[in-house]
Scaffold this active site. Structure first.
Site, PDB file in Angstrom:
ATOM      1  N   HIS A 143      25.283   0.498  11.507  1.00 32.56           N
ATOM      2  CA  HIS A 143      25.611   0.269  13.160  1.00 32.56           C
ATOM      3  C   HIS A 143      27.199  -0.707  13.370  1.00 32.56           C
ATOM      4  CE1 HIS A 143      25.222  -2.370  17.364  1.00 32.56           C
ATOM      5  NE2 HIS A 143      24.305  -0.871  17.724  1.00 32.56           N
TER       6      HIS A 143
ATOM      7  N   ASP B 119      18.408   4.813  17.185  1.00 32.96           N
ATOM      8  CA  ASP B 119      18.361   5.929  16.853  1.00 32.96           C
ATOM      9  C   ASP B 119      17.092   7.369  15.861  1.00 32.96           C
ATOM     10  OD1 ASP B 119      19.748   6.696  19.162  1.00 32.96           O
ATOM     11  OD2 ASP B 119      21.619   6.533  18.469  1.00 32.96           O
TER      12      ASP B 119
HETATM   13  N1  CMC Z   1      25.706   7.289   6.850  1.00 28.84           N
HETATM   14  C1  CMC Z   1      26.871   7.325   5.796  1.00 28.84           C
HETATM   15  N2  CMC Z   1      27.487   5.931   5.236  1.00 28.84           N
HETATM   16  C2  CMC Z   1      27.699   4.991   6.496  1.00 28.84           C
HETATM   17  C3  CMC Z   1      26.735   5.593   7.432  1.00 28.84           C
HETATM   18  C4  CMC Z   1      26.155   6.376   7.669  1.00 28.84           C
HETATM   19  N3  CMC Z   1      25.136   6.475   8.162  1.00 28.84           N
HETATM   20  N4  CMC Z   1      27.639   4.672   8.485  1.00 28.84           N
HETATM   21  C5  CMC Z   1      28.825   3.933   7.374  1.00 28.84           C
HETATM   22  N5  CMC Z   1      28.120   4.366   6.781  1.00 28.84           N
HETATM   23  C6  CMC Z   1      29.739   3.665   5.969  1.00 28.84           C
HETATM   24  C7  CMC Z   1      30.998   4.427   6.031  1.00 28.84           C
HETATM   25  O1  CMC Z   1      30.687   5.254   5.201  1.00 28.84           O
HETATM   26  C8  CMC Z   1      31.605   3.583   5.578  1.00 28.84           C
HETATM   27  O2  CMC Z   1      31.839   3.304   4.719  1.00 28.84           O
HETATM   28  P1  CMC Z   1      33.173   3.023   3.475  1.00 28.84           P
HETATM   29  O3  CMC Z   1      33.612   1.729   3.590  1.00 28.84           O
HETATM   30  O4  CMC Z   1      32.715   3.604   1.288  1.00 28.84           O
HETATM   31  O5  CMC Z   1      34.194   4.002   4.000  1.00 28.84           O
HETATM   32  C9  CMC Z   1      30.819   1.932   5.774  1.00 28.84           C
HETATM   33  O6  CMC Z   1      29.720   2.433   5.999  1.00 28.84           O
HETATM   34  C10 CMC Z   1      31.135   1.378   7.058  1.00 28.84           C
HETATM   35  O7  CMC Z   1      31.768   2.250   7.441  1.00 28.84           O
HETATM   36  P2  CMC Z   1      31.866   2.628   9.709  1.00 28.84           P
HETATM   37  O8  CMC Z   1      31.557   4.188   9.989  1.00 28.84           O
HETATM   38  O9  CMC Z   1      33.935   1.876   9.376  1.00 28.84           O
HETATM   39  O10 CMC Z   1      31.669   1.613  10.232  1.00 28.84           O
HETATM   40  P3  CMC Z   1      31.565   1.552  11.824  1.00 28.84           P
HETATM   41  O11 CMC Z   1      30.963   0.090  12.126  1.00 28.84           O
HETATM   42  O12 CMC Z   1      32.833   1.672  12.671  1.00 28.84           O
HETATM   43  O13 CMC Z   1      30.209   2.362  12.362  1.00 28.84           O
HETATM   44  C11 CMC Z   1      28.329   3.911  12.717  1.00 28.84           C
HETATM   45  C12 CMC Z   1      29.013   2.332  13.072  1.00 28.84           C
HETATM   46  C13 CMC Z   1      27.221   3.732  14.427  1.00 28.84           C
HETATM   47  C14 CMC Z   1      29.816   4.786  14.126  1.00 28.84           C
HETATM   48  C15 CMC Z   1      28.294   4.051  12.227  1.00 28.84           C
HETATM   49  O14 CMC Z   1      27.668   3.576  10.536  1.00 28.84           O
HETATM   50  C16 CMC Z   1      27.823   6.101  12.127  1.00 28.84           C
HETATM   51  O15 CMC Z   1      28.594   6.417  11.768  1.00 28.84           O
HETATM   52  N6  CMC Z   1      25.993   6.066  11.851  1.00 28.84           N
HETATM   53  C17 CMC Z   1      26.252   7.154  12.241  1.00 28.84           C
HETATM   54  C18 CMC Z   1      25.459   7.590  13.655  1.00 28.84           C
HETATM   55  C19 CMC Z   1      24.305   6.899  13.864  1.00 28.84           C
HETATM   56  O16 CMC Z   1      23.719   6.940  14.011  1.00 28.84           O
HETATM   57  N7  CMC Z   1      24.735   6.412  15.624  1.00 28.84           N
HETATM   58  C20 CMC Z   1      23.829   5.359  16.520  1.00 28.84           C
HETATM   59  C21 CMC Z   1      24.367   4.027  16.217  1.00 28.84           C
HETATM   60  S1  CMC Z   1      22.939   3.140  17.058  1.00 28.84           S
HETATM   61  C22 CMC Z   1      22.138   3.668  18.633  1.00 28.84           C
HETATM   62  C23 CMC Z   1      23.131   3.916  19.924  1.00 28.84           C
HETATM   63  O17 CMC Z   1      24.323   3.994  20.129  1.00 28.84           O
HETATM   64  O18 CMC Z   1      22.917   5.585  20.360  1.00 28.84           O
END
Ligand code: CMC
Length: 372
Positions: free
Chosen positions: A258, A309
């Site tokens: 998140h 989710d």
């Molecule tokens: N699976 C694997 N690795 C992950 C995930 C994940 N779900 N989420 C983050 N990471 C890793 C990412 O690869 C990165 O690693 P590194 O630093 O080695 O490159 C690190 O964690 C930081 O990730 P980020 O994408 O920079 O973090 P963010 O704050 O931009 O991401 C997010 C937030 C929600 C987009 C992301 O966690 C994600 O893609 N999650 C999966 C999709 C998801 O479940 N979304 C629902 C969000 S909550 C409720 C809603 O809005 O519906």
């Protein structure tokens, strides 16, 4: 003037003020913790709190429900449009079209006063479940079922989908999921809604944009993508090998991580118990065991906790709902939060227009077309 701040994805940026909710120290809607609301309130009470600022008295709640019942109608022409949308179009795309189309029959569509915006928000809250259920039934060769004013909104969603009075257990599970999804500060879809109305556009345009933003798998679309993961894994026995392999391939595991909650999403923690109880009742213990294994390994290997989710996808699955409905169900709830934000933005508007850091070529000399 101080140098402008640049934060990719606006991470950590305070992009506005709100009195609707905060994620500081847990998720709180207008001062009430989501745990208290999920435990004691109904979705209608929460919708009243978010839209009108206070939990309703008994009289206010009855009046609010009365207004929702009066709004619970969709024009026949819209039902005909729903029937004409090609088979196989995802329900989220249908919801986006419907939110926009509903404006054409709303007499207040162009009125941006506070009172009209509240009326339009209440109309959409009552109308969108009808649209979703009607399209679902038409797509399954069935006639739409009318809204039942004796049932709650959660009960109506299930009634209008299945033409079967929902058990108290299922209606409660739906109600809790609607409460937890209702509002979440400056998430991407809410921000999209605020950007749209900040141009002095209208409620329906803002909600239509928000639905488009919610659809993506990094936001609301994640609840459908989670079910894709669980289906791909198949059984609890295969879970450990599957998740270790997925992580070694640097796959993004839907339902985890998140932008704001780095140590855990309080909504996921709350829904977990309900999910487990419903799994036991419906004979889906294997899927719970599969989810547990994945959760433990993602946490230990990546330090990523599940977000809302992750359990909500399973909850909807145990309720017998088709996957294509999961993100649209999020819409039926979040329309309350979006509307509250649109109203708040328009009550004290300032155009949202940030700057960009330019990364293109340095100034160049004009070249005649023959010399390019
Ligand atoms: N699976 C694997 N690795 C992950 C995930 C994940 N779900 N989420 C983050 N990471 C890793 C990412 O690869 C990165 O690693 P590194 O630093 O080695 O490159 C690190 O964690 C930081 O990730 P980020 O994408 O920079 O973090 P963010 O704050 O931009 O991401 C997010 C937030 C929600 C987009 C992301 O966690 C994600 O893609 N999650 C999966 C999709 C998801 O479940 N979304 C629902 C969000 S909550 C409720 C809603 O809005 O519906």
């Amino acid at each position: 003037m101080a140098a402008p701040i640049y934060s990719p994805g606006l991470e950590g940026v305070i992009a506005g003020e709100t009195a609707i909710s905060t994620v500081e120290g847990g998720l709180v809607y207008r001062g009430y913790s989501i745990e208290d609301l999920a435990e004691h309130a109904t979705f209608e009470e929460v919708a009243h709190l978010l839209l009108h600022g206070e939990l309703p008295s008994e009289r206010e709640l009855a009046a609010f429900r009365g207004r929702l019942n009066e709004s619970a109608d969709t024009p026949q022409a819209l039902v005909e449009l729903l029937a004409k949308i090609p088979a196989g179009v995802p329900m989220m795309d249908v919801m986006r079209t419907a939110a926009s189309a509903l404006a054409h029959w709303d007499p207040d569509a162009a009125d941006n006063s506070h009172a009209a915006n509240l009326r339009k928000s209440e109309h959409l809250l009552a109308q969108l479940p009808i649209v979703m259920a009607a399209r679902y039934r038409l797509a399954h060769g069935k006639r739409p079922v009318a809204y039942d004013s004796k049932l709650s909104l959660a009960g109506n969603i299930l009634w209008m989908l299945f033409e079967k009075a929902p058990s108290a257990r299922l209606a409660k599970a739906m109600d809790v999921s609607l409460i937890l999804y209702a509002e979440h500060e400056f998430n991407a879809s809410t921000f999209a809604a605020r950007v749209v109305c900040s141009t002095l556009s209208d409620v329906h345009s803002s909600i239509t944009a928000a639905i488009g933003a919610l659809k993506g798998p990094l936001h609301g679309g994640a609840n459908e993508a989670v079910m894709g993961v669980l289906m791909e894994v198949g059984t609890a026995q295969k879970a450990e090998a599957w998740i270790r392999n997925a992580l070694s391939q640097k796959r993004r595991i839907m339902g985890f991580g998140h932008r704001v909650y780095k140590t855990g999403d309080p909504r996921a923690a709350y829904l977990r118990t309900l999910c487990r109880e419903l799994a036991a009742e419906t004979g889906h213990e294997d899927m719970e065991a599969m989810a547990d294994t994945i959760e433990t390994i993602v946490q230990s290997e990546k330090g990523l906790p599940p977000n809302l989710d992750w359990p909500s996808a399973r909850l909807y699955y145990y309720m017998g709902l088709e996957v294509d409905l999961y993100t649209p169900l999020f819409v039926l709830s979040r329309v309350v939060g979006w509307s509250a934000h649109v109203i708040e933005q328009l009550d004290n508007n300032r155009l949202i227009r940030p700057r960009a850091r330019y990364t293109g070529p340095a100034p160049r000399k004009w070249l005649h077309i023959k010399n390019r």
